[in-house]
Structures are given as C-alpha cells and as structure tokens.
Design a protein around this motif. Sequence first.
Motif, PDB file in Angstrom:
ATOM      1  N   ASP A 102      13.871  33.341  82.935  1.00 52.77           N
ATOM      2  CA  ASP A 102      14.397  32.264  83.305  1.00 52.77           C
ATOM      3  C   ASP A 102      13.500  31.376  84.313  1.00 52.77           C
ATOM      4  OD1 ASP A 102      14.911  34.158  84.937  1.00 52.77           O
ATOM      5  OD2 ASP A 102      16.804  33.603  85.863  1.00 52.77           O
ATOM      6  N   LYS A 103      12.417  31.960  84.673  1.00 54.21           N
ATOM      7  CA  LYS A 103      11.432  31.439  85.633  1.00 54.21           C
ATOM      8  C   LYS A 103      11.050  30.205  84.936  1.00 54.21           C
ATOM      9  CE  LYS A 103       7.387  32.484  88.133  1.00 54.21           C
ATOM     10  NZ  LYS A 103       6.169  33.508  88.402  1.00 54.21           N
ATOM     11  N   TRP A 104      10.823  30.279  83.650  1.00 53.53           N
ATOM     12  CA  TRP A 104      10.334  29.229  82.909  1.00 53.53           C
ATOM     13  C   TRP A 104      11.256  28.304  81.809  1.00 53.53           C
ATOM     14  CZ3 TRP A 104       8.163  34.281  82.927  1.00 53.53           C
ATOM     15  CH2 TRP A 104       7.163  34.415  83.622  1.00 53.53           C
ATOM     16  N   PHE A 105      12.349  29.064  81.580  1.00 58.12           N
ATOM     17  CA  PHE A 105      13.137  28.544  80.859  1.00 58.12           C
ATOM     18  C   PHE A 105      14.477  28.668  81.426  1.00 58.12           C
ATOM     19  CE2 PHE A 105       9.594  29.777  78.072  1.00 58.12           C
ATOM     20  CZ  PHE A 105       9.532  28.647  77.249  1.00 58.12           C
ATOM     21  N   PRO A 106      14.936  28.086  82.366  1.00 63.53           N
ATOM     22  CA  PRO A 106      16.106  28.221  83.066  1.00 63.53           C
ATOM     23  C   PRO A 106      17.356  28.009  82.253  1.00 63.53           C
ATOM     24  CG  PRO A 106      15.303  26.125  83.505  1.00 63.53           C
ATOM     25  CD  PRO A 106      14.216  26.717  82.658  1.00 63.53           C
ATOM     26  N   ILE A 107      18.476  28.887  82.743  1.00 64.61           N
ATOM     27  CA  ILE A 107      19.710  28.862  81.856  1.00 64.61           C
ATOM     28  C   ILE A 107      20.335  27.668  82.155  1.00 64.61           C
ATOM     29  CG2 ILE A 107      22.351  29.875  82.316  1.00 64.61           C
ATOM     30  CD1 ILE A 107      20.921  32.442  83.004  1.00 64.61           C
ATOM     31  N   SER A 143       4.456  16.859  62.351  1.00 69.59           N
ATOM     32  CA  SER A 143       3.942  17.723  63.373  1.00 69.59           C
ATOM     33  C   SER A 143       4.753  18.452  64.070  1.00 69.59           C
ATOM     34  CB  SER A 143       2.665  17.259  64.257  1.00 69.59           C
ATOM     35  OG  SER A 143       3.368  16.351  64.875  1.00 69.59           O
ATOM     36  N   VAL A 144       4.862  19.569  64.489  1.00 70.62           N
ATOM     37  CA  VAL A 144       5.811  20.322  65.315  1.00 70.62           C
ATOM     38  C   VAL A 144       5.236  21.180  66.336  1.00 70.62           C
ATOM     39  CG1 VAL A 144       7.837  21.994  65.334  1.00 70.62           C
ATOM     40  CG2 VAL A 144       7.333  20.683  63.253  1.00 70.62           C
ATOM     41  N   THR A 145       5.938  20.813  67.745  1.00 68.62           N
ATOM     42  CA  THR A 145       5.201  21.642  68.793  1.00 68.62           C
ATOM     43  C   THR A 145       5.761  22.936  69.092  1.00 68.62           C
ATOM     44  OG1 THR A 145       6.566  20.542  70.312  1.00 68.62           O
ATOM     45  CG2 THR A 145       4.389  19.216  69.986  1.00 68.62           C
ATOM     46  N   PRO A 146       5.086  23.851  69.768  1.00 68.20           N
ATOM     47  CA  PRO A 146       6.028  25.006  70.053  1.00 68.20           C
ATOM     48  C   PRO A 146       7.048  25.007  71.095  1.00 68.20           C
ATOM     49  CG  PRO A 146       3.577  25.417  70.308  1.00 68.20           C
ATOM     50  CD  PRO A 146       3.633  23.867  70.255  1.00 68.20           C
ATOM     51  N   ILE A 147       7.127  23.783  71.824  1.00 70.02           N
ATOM     52  CA  ILE A 147       8.399  23.700  72.616  1.00 70.02           C
ATOM     53  C   ILE A 147       9.418  23.257  71.700  1.00 70.02           C
ATOM     54  CG2 ILE A 147       7.512  21.403  73.387  1.00 70.02           C
ATOM     55  CD1 ILE A 147       9.674  24.324  75.620  1.00 70.02           C
ATOM     56  N   THR A 179       3.836  29.690  75.564  1.00 67.71           N
ATOM     57  CA  THR A 179       4.172  28.687  76.438  1.00 67.71           C
ATOM     58  C   THR A 179       3.911  29.461  77.837  1.00 67.71           C
ATOM     59  OG1 THR A 179       5.513  27.721  74.846  1.00 67.71           O
ATOM     60  CG2 THR A 179       5.837  27.124  77.278  1.00 67.71           C
ATOM     61  N   ILE A 180       4.605  30.479  78.141  1.00 64.28           N
ATOM     62  CA  ILE A 180       4.310  31.008  79.395  1.00 64.28           C
ATOM     63  C   ILE A 180       2.970  31.177  79.984  1.00 64.28           C
ATOM     64  CG2 ILE A 180       4.820  33.164  80.752  1.00 64.28           C
ATOM     65  CD1 ILE A 180       7.601  33.160  79.223  1.00 64.28           C
ATOM     66  N   LEU A 181       2.031  31.683  78.903  1.00 69.15           N
ATOM     67  CA  LEU A 181       0.740  31.754  79.202  1.00 69.15           C
ATOM     68  C   LEU A 181       0.134  30.350  79.768  1.00 69.15           C
ATOM     69  CD1 LEU A 181      -0.397  34.109  76.510  1.00 69.15           C
ATOM     70  CD2 LEU A 181      -1.067  34.621  78.903  1.00 69.15           C
ATOM     71  N   VAL A 182       0.394  29.464  78.805  1.00 67.44           N
ATOM     72  CA  VAL A 182      -0.270  28.118  79.068  1.00 67.44           C
ATOM     73  C   VAL A 182       0.558  27.618  80.588  1.00 67.44           C
ATOM     74  CG1 VAL A 182      -0.028  25.890  78.453  1.00 67.44           C
ATOM     75  CG2 VAL A 182      -0.291  27.404  76.719  1.00 67.44           C
ATOM     76  N   LYS A 183       1.797  27.880  80.823  1.00 65.48           N
ATOM     77  CA  LYS A 183       2.264  27.495  82.340  1.00 65.48           C
ATOM     78  C   LYS A 183       1.619  28.262  83.304  1.00 65.48           C
ATOM     79  CE  LYS A 183       6.626  25.438  80.496  1.00 65.48           C
ATOM     80  NZ  LYS A 183       7.935  25.496  80.707  1.00 65.48           N
ATOM     81  N   THR A 184       1.253  29.674  83.093  1.00 64.02           N
ATOM     82  CA  THR A 184       0.952  30.498  84.012  1.00 64.02           C
ATOM     83  C   THR A 184      -0.461  30.104  84.505  1.00 64.02           C
ATOM     84  OG1 THR A 184       2.518  31.931  83.605  1.00 64.02           O
ATOM     85  CG2 THR A 184       0.748  32.813  84.817  1.00 64.02           C
ATOM     86  N   LYS A 185      -1.550  30.008  83.465  1.00 64.16           N
ATOM     87  CA  LYS A 185      -2.660  29.700  83.592  1.00 64.16           C
ATOM     88  C   LYS A 185      -3.059  28.244  83.964  1.00 64.16           C
ATOM     89  CE  LYS A 185      -5.497  32.375  82.886  1.00 64.16           C
ATOM     90  NZ  LYS A 185      -6.539  33.017  84.005  1.00 64.16           N
ATOM     91  N   ASN A 186      -2.235  27.375  83.650  1.00 70.68           N
ATOM     92  CA  ASN A 186      -2.376  26.033  83.729  1.00 70.68           C
ATOM     93  C   ASN A 186      -3.522  25.594  82.932  1.00 70.68           C
ATOM     94  OD1 ASN A 186      -1.760  23.261  84.512  1.00 70.68           O
ATOM     95  ND2 ASN A 186      -3.344  23.352  86.455  1.00 70.68           N
ATOM     96  N   LYS A 187      -3.647  26.124  81.678  1.00 65.94           N
ATOM     97  CA  LYS A 187      -4.746  25.754  80.651  1.00 65.94           C
ATOM     98  C   LYS A 187      -4.053  25.548  79.246  1.00 65.94           C
ATOM     99  CE  LYS A 187      -8.522  28.284  83.093  1.00 65.94           C
ATOM    100  NZ  LYS A 187      -9.466  29.490  82.986  1.00 65.94           N
TER     101      LYS A 187
END
Length: 336
Positions: A102-107, A143-147, A179-187
């Motif tokens: 929920d830190k990245w995908f809030p309820i 095309s389809v994105t991960p999100i 997605t969490i990796l991308v957000k955490t590393k900002n890369k």
Amino acid sequence: MITFNRLNLLFSLSGFFLFSNYLFSQSAMDSVQQEMVRFIEVSNSNAGILFGMYNEKTGIVKILTAGAIDKNDDLRVACPITKPCVAYMILKEGLDLNIKIDKWFPIEKGYTKADIISLRMLLYHTSGIKDFARVVKIDPYKSVTPIETINLAYQNQILDFMPGTKYQYSNTDYNILGTILVKTKNKSFEDLIREYFGSVSPTLRLDDGKGKYPRGYSNPWPYHWSTTGYAGGLISTAEDAMKVFSFITKSPEYQQMSEWIKDPEKSNHLIGMGIFAFDNFHNFGRTVYYDGDMMANQMFIIKIGNMIYYFHTTHQVMLEDLINFSYKVISLVDNQ
C-alpha cells in the motif's frame, strides 16, 4: 511429410557436431540429430528449435539450432528469464519483503487489501491478485503498459483468494514488483536491467518490437510486444539468457530465492522467489528450472549441476512435449 528443407537442417546440425563432437559419442550425435528432426517434422514450415548448453566451470557455450531459428537471434525469453531477474533485483536492493504494497498502491485508490499484501507474497505468487493474462485483451497492434495491466487485473477488483493463503501463478504480481523497483530506484526498467546485468548479458533488454527475432516467429505476434511488461518482456540471445540464469543462481541472493515452498497441487514441484524446482527431475535429482508459454512459442531452462540447458521454440507446441524432449536431449549429452 517434412515441411522444411531437411538438407539445410542436417547441414546445420552437422556443423554443430563437428565443432563440439568431443561432447558426444557417435551414437549420441545420431540420436540427437534424430530427435531434432523428429521434433520439427511434426509441425509446419515456421517450426524451429534451439538447444543451448552453458558449462559454468569452463565458460563454454554450445548452441544447436534447427529450422527457423538462429543462435544469435533475439529471443523472447519471457518469464523464465524476466521473473528471476526481477526477484534478484528486489533482493539485491535489500527491500523488506514483509513490507506491504500500500506504500505504492494505496487502498484509497482501489488497490484491494494492499495493506496486507507483502512483497514476499508477490514473489511467491500468493497475493491473490488476478493474473492480467486473463483480463488483458489480445491485440497485436495495441500497446499495453505495466500499470495498465495492474489496474485492469487489480484496481477495484476482487481478489481470487485471501492473500497468503494459497499459491496461484500471477503475472500481475511481477508487474507490481517491477513497478516498485522503478519507483524505488527512480530509474527506468531498461536502465535497471543494464545496471544489474549489462556486464553479464549485454543483449538482455526489454522488448521494443525491433529485435532480430527468429524468422519462425509468428507475424504479427498474437499480442503486442509490450504486453508482457516486467513479468516477461525481456529479450536476449540464447547465450545471454543462459549466462544471466547462471549468474543469478550463483549469486548470494539465490540462497533466499531458493527458500522453497511446496506446491500443494504438484508433489514434485517447488516454488521459489522468481524460480521453480523439480524435487527430482527424472534421474538428475533436485533441479532449478523455469518453463514458459508465450502462446506462439515455448521455452524451458534448467540447471543440472554446473550445466545450464536452454530450449526455445519458434512455434507452438505442448509445453509438456518440450520438457519431455529436453529430458531426452539432456540424457544424451549429460556426462558424454
């Protein structure tokens, strides 16, 4: 009836054997040749099969191809390579596996029970989140994105079961982890793949639809190349696929990845973080592996001792048939 040029196939096979005949007895050479020909003959002119071997002790790579595939092609290595890479990066980053998503995908934004779904559950496919492969529309031109896959399968959706109570394979779990990796590393995910694996497997990258794919791949592909995302969207040569699998299984992180849990529905099947194992693969004992089905083709990678074996088709076969074929071939070359 043979639907491709048998002479070209036999020439390709003979080149492989002349280069590496020290690995084979003559009978093994003849038997592998027969198995390769038989496997291709049952399909159509787009059929192709690749068999690769990587010896971790010597660093020697041997690749055999038959039909509509070449050893330097960009292969859609899919889940068998992408998911181990994602799991490795999560562990390498030292993220707390008990932290809730929920830190990245809030309820409050509709992500069901995100306050009790942990990274560990995603890694082991015990989150209860639906597999996006069941809900994303099959369209080779969209095309389809991960999100987008995450939102279709998870946002404002009922879970398949209470998180942590059972195992059910879900590609959505790994799109969330990526997605969490991308957000955490900002890369970007592409930059992360280069950062972690570029020196080991330089051709490993996210599919962009512009690879040098095997000529036997269906065109158009059944779905858009972007659809598999962080769950199975990597491409590479067969050599680099084997090398990155070896790198991961020899890393310190592998010890945690291989904290196996039993599959309640398959007595010989063990579930790890981004990897699987056979408790006993025929007469080879416990082996780490990953199989993959891309609808249009299949792949199988397995580590036995210090050897990595990789199989990849350009055409659709029964995954069980490919695994049975792999056992026949491995049995012929093992300890020759």
